[in-house]
Design an enzyme around this catalytic site. Structure first.
Site, PDB file in Angstrom:
ATOM      1  N   PRO A   2       0.830  -1.205   0.000  1.00 49.60           N
ATOM      2  CA  PRO A   2       0.000   0.000   0.000  1.00 49.60           C
ATOM      3  C   PRO A   2       0.866   1.257   0.000  1.00 49.60           C
ATOM      4  CG  PRO A   2      -0.811  -1.585   1.598  1.00 49.60           C
ATOM      5  CD  PRO A   2       0.504  -2.110   1.110  1.00 49.60           C
ATOM      6  N   GLU A   3       0.499   2.233  -0.839  1.00 48.57           N
ATOM      7  CA  GLU A   3       1.251   3.471  -0.885  1.00 48.57           C
ATOM      8  C   GLU A   3       0.664   4.467   0.120  1.00 48.57           C
ATOM      9  OE1 GLU A   3       2.668   4.774  -4.668  1.00 48.57           O
ATOM     10  OE2 GLU A   3       2.381   2.803  -5.595  1.00 48.57           O
ATOM     11  N   LYS A  52       4.422   5.662   4.683  1.00 43.96           N
ATOM     12  CA  LYS A  52       3.793   4.345   4.784  1.00 43.96           C
ATOM     13  C   LYS A  52       3.706   3.850   6.224  1.00 43.96           C
ATOM     14  CE  LYS A  52       5.547   3.200   0.178  1.00 43.96           C
ATOM     15  NZ  LYS A  52       6.323   2.250  -0.637  1.00 43.96           N
ATOM     16  N   ARG A 285      12.941  -3.430  -8.483  1.00 41.39           N
ATOM     17  CA  ARG A 285      11.524  -3.158  -8.677  1.00 41.39           C
ATOM     18  C   ARG A 285      11.264  -2.852 -10.142  1.00 41.39           C
ATOM     19  NH1 ARG A 285       8.687  -1.561  -4.144  1.00 41.39           N
ATOM     20  NH2 ARG A 285       6.865  -1.877  -5.477  1.00 41.39           N
TER      21      ARG A 285
END
Length: 295
Positions: A2-3, A52, A285
């Site tokens: 989740p950002e 976060k 990533r």
């Protein structure tokens, strides 16, 4: 993972449903038993998010610190006064959408039996929240909370006075590629893979440009766009970075296929210039970008 917009929505929901309420805190799974004992029976005073990371401050100046990581998620339920999303976190099942809103129960009989590995359970007289799978779940002191804040960069969703200038300073002092710096939580807190790709595209910045090669004006525009895009995410509960003019005709909300400019659109034509959207890896990533618009 989740950002930042999801974590800020979490903090808002916690403030709405638990703020000022005495909570029963337990660890059905057993991995947070000692921490739960420190919080049990105390009143949650404030819910805060920075990037976060989420912090729930209790009346004895002890904090519940949670970082959801890749697999963490909160589930909620309660009576008709206990409203909001029923689940926020990872893994996502439908794009970046949260689970449906809580309908409320006419006769609330308390929380259900825990299902699965519930790390921590919070219960008030009106509802409950269960946490599973988080990377961090700890009861910490105010000094320890301050130390966590001190390690983080400015958060676009807080956007405090001086944050923009501090981000520009942190970005421009490094030789690292800007695509890596935007995901470095000590440079900017809260940005993840989707916002990284979309903000760089929207500002037409080459992802491999070293931070110290980016002029202050462009760096400031990256901050401004992160503020705008992530604020939309807090409002909408999902990440949509394209304007309505690019959505399927007649759509009032963005279909998943229309929600982004480059993220997960590798092999498709760029919405702006028609060049095939690229996919590569940087910092372990995936990076989505347009070789036509961003070079």
């Amino acid at each position: 993972m989740p950002e930042g917009h999801s974590v800020h929505r979490l903090a808002r929901q916690f403030q709405d449903v638990f703020g000022g309420r005495r909570l029963e805190v337990s660890s059905p799974q057993g991995r947070f038993t000692a921490g739960a004992a420190l919080l049990n029976g105390h009143t949650m005073v404030e819910a805060m998010a920075h990037g976060k990371q989420m912090f729930l401050r209790f009346d004895h100046d002890t904090f519940l610190h949670v970082h959801l990581g890749l697999y963490g998620a909160w589930n909620f339920g309660g009576d008709s006064s206990f409203s909001g999303a029923s689940s926020i976190g990872a893994p996502r099942r439908i794009g970046e959408r949260e689970s449906a809103s809580i309908p409320g129960e006419d006769e609330y009989a308390g929380p259900p039996a825990p299902v699965g590995a519930v790390r921590v359970r919070l219960v008030s007289e009106h509802g409950w929240a269960d946490l599973r799978g988080a990377t961090t779940c700890a009861a910490i002191t105010s000094a320890e909370a301050a130390a966590v804040f001190g390690r983080l960069g400015p958060d676009p969703l807080r956007n405090l006075p001086g944050d923009r200038d501090e981000f520009v300073r942190r970005l421009r002092r490094r030789k690292t590629a800007v695509a890596l710096l935007l995901m470095d939580q000590s440079v900017m807190a809260g940005v993840g893979n989707i916002y990284r790709a979309e903000v760089l595209f929207r500002k037409r910045v080459d992802p491999w440009t070293p931070g110290n090669a980016i002029d202050a004006g462009t760096a400031g525009l990256l901050w401004d766009d992160a503020v705008a895009a992530m604020s939309d995410g807090v409002r909408d509960g999902r990440i949509v970075t394209t304007p309505p003019s690019m959505w399927t005709e007649g759509a009032t909300t963005a279909p998943d296929a229309d929600a982004h400019f480059v993220y997960k659109r590798d092999g498709l034509p760029c919405r702006a210039c028609g060049t095939v959207v690229g996919l590569t890896e940087i910092g372990a990533r995936k990076l989505y970008w347009c070789p036509g618009c961003q070079l």
